[in-house]
Design a protein around this motif. Structure first.
Motif, mmCIF file in Angstrom:
data_model
loop_
_atom_site.group_PDB
_atom_site.id
_atom_site.type_symbol
_atom_site.label_atom_id
_atom_site.label_comp_id
_atom_site.label_asym_id
_atom_site.label_seq_id
_atom_site.Cartn_x
_atom_site.Cartn_y
_atom_site.Cartn_z
ATOM 1 N N ILE A 233 0.833 -1.206 0.000
ATOM 2 C CA ILE A 233 0.000 0.000 0.000
ATOM 3 C C ILE A 233 0.865 1.251 0.000
ATOM 4 O O ILE A 233 0.614 2.196 -0.756
ATOM 5 N N THR A 234 1.903 1.263 0.824
ATOM 6 C CA THR A 234 2.793 2.424 0.872
ATOM 7 C C THR A 234 3.447 2.673 -0.487
ATOM 8 O O THR A 234 3.495 3.810 -0.965
ATOM 9 N N ALA A 235 3.934 1.623 -1.112
ATOM 10 C CA ALA A 235 4.602 1.789 -2.407
ATOM 11 C C ALA A 235 3.618 2.231 -3.484
ATOM 12 O O ALA A 235 3.930 3.112 -4.288
ATOM 13 N N ASN A 236 2.434 1.647 -3.502
ATOM 14 C CA ASN A 236 1.460 1.995 -4.542
ATOM 15 C C ASN A 236 0.943 3.416 -4.402
ATOM 16 O O ASN A 236 0.584 4.040 -5.398
ATOM 17 N N LEU A 237 0.907 3.937 -3.198
ATOM 18 C CA LEU A 237 0.431 5.307 -3.014
ATOM 19 C C LEU A 237 1.470 6.336 -3.457
ATOM 20 O O LEU A 237 1.151 7.505 -3.627
ATOM 21 N N HIS A 238 2.692 5.903 -3.653
ATOM 22 C CA HIS A 238 3.731 6.823 -4.115
ATOM 23 C C HIS A 238 3.991 6.717 -5.616
ATOM 24 O O HIS A 238 4.814 7.444 -6.163
ATOM 25 N N LYS B 8 -8.417 8.619 -0.903
ATOM 26 C CA LYS B 8 -9.329 7.694 -0.224
ATOM 27 C C LYS B 8 -9.798 6.587 -1.161
ATOM 28 O O LYS B 8 -9.796 5.418 -0.800
ATOM 29 N N ARG B 9 -10.191 6.957 -2.357
ATOM 30 C CA ARG B 9 -10.662 5.961 -3.321
ATOM 31 C C ARG B 9 -9.512 5.034 -3.711
ATOM 32 O O ARG B 9 -9.694 3.827 -3.825
ATOM 33 N N ASN B 10 -8.331 5.570 -3.877
ATOM 34 C CA ASN B 10 -7.185 4.764 -4.285
ATOM 35 C C ASN B 10 -6.736 3.818 -3.177
ATOM 36 O O ASN B 10 -6.301 2.702 -3.458
ATOM 37 N N ILE B 11 -6.823 4.249 -1.920
ATOM 38 C CA ILE B 11 -6.458 3.355 -0.810
ATOM 39 C C ILE B 11 -7.403 2.165 -0.777
ATOM 40 O O ILE B 11 -6.975 1.020 -0.636
ATOM 41 N N VAL B 12 -8.697 2.425 -0.916
ATOM 42 C CA VAL B 12 -9.677 1.334 -0.921
ATOM 43 C C VAL B 12 -9.413 0.397 -2.091
ATOM 44 O O VAL B 12 -9.444 -0.835 -1.947
#
Length: 153
Positions: A89-94, A103-107
């Motif tokens: 999750i950490t890598a994909n958010l960067h 918010k939508r991307n985290i879900v």
């Protein structure tokens, strides 16, 4: 120390396929939106690959412990799932411009991670179960042969 090194090489060989697929998906996705691949994204994927390899190495290294061997397969997978999820999750958010609608991307990333993790765990479970069944069948055949030899004597 030899067990840790061999576990590292085994886990990195397995995760290298996933890393390569991620780079290809990133390249195709970037090409489809007429963008450029940022070197930063490749470094993020490399960091994710290294971190996942370290966690997988730890998981493989402790798999030989007696206390760990009695724990059911799915419990073991659930124990390590938060570590894998945090890094993914950490890598994909960067990557890219994922932070625009966070918010939508985290879900989305969490849902995708859970699906992929469960499918990968199920495939690994089936492979290990097949190997274990094969070993048990061989042991049963050996036991029958030994019993026959004892009866003949």
């Amino acid at each position: 120390m030899d067990k840790i090194i061999s576990s590292f090489f085994k886990s990195s060989a397995r995760l290298l396929l996933g890393f390569s697929i991620c780079v290809i998906i990133l390249a195709v996705g970037t090409y489809c939106i007429d963008g450029n691949i940022a070197p930063r994204n490749i470094f993020i994927l490399a960091w994710m690959f290294l971190c996942l390899t370290i966690i997988s190495t730890i998981e493989m290294s402790i798999s030989g412990l007696r206390k760990w061997a009695v724990i059911p397969y799915w419990i073991k997978k659930l124990i390590f799932m938060p570590s894998y999820a945090a890094i993914t999750i950490t890598a994909n958010l960067h990557l890219g411009s994922v932070r625009d609608n966070i918010k939508r991307n985290i879900v989305f990333v969490i849902a995708l991670f859970v699906v992929v993790y469960l499918i990968a765990s199920l495939i690994k479970y089936c492979i290990e179960k097949k190997q274990t069944d094969k070993m048990n069948d061989a042991l049963l055949m050996l036991q029958k042969e030994i019993e026959k030899e004892d009866e003949e004597m």
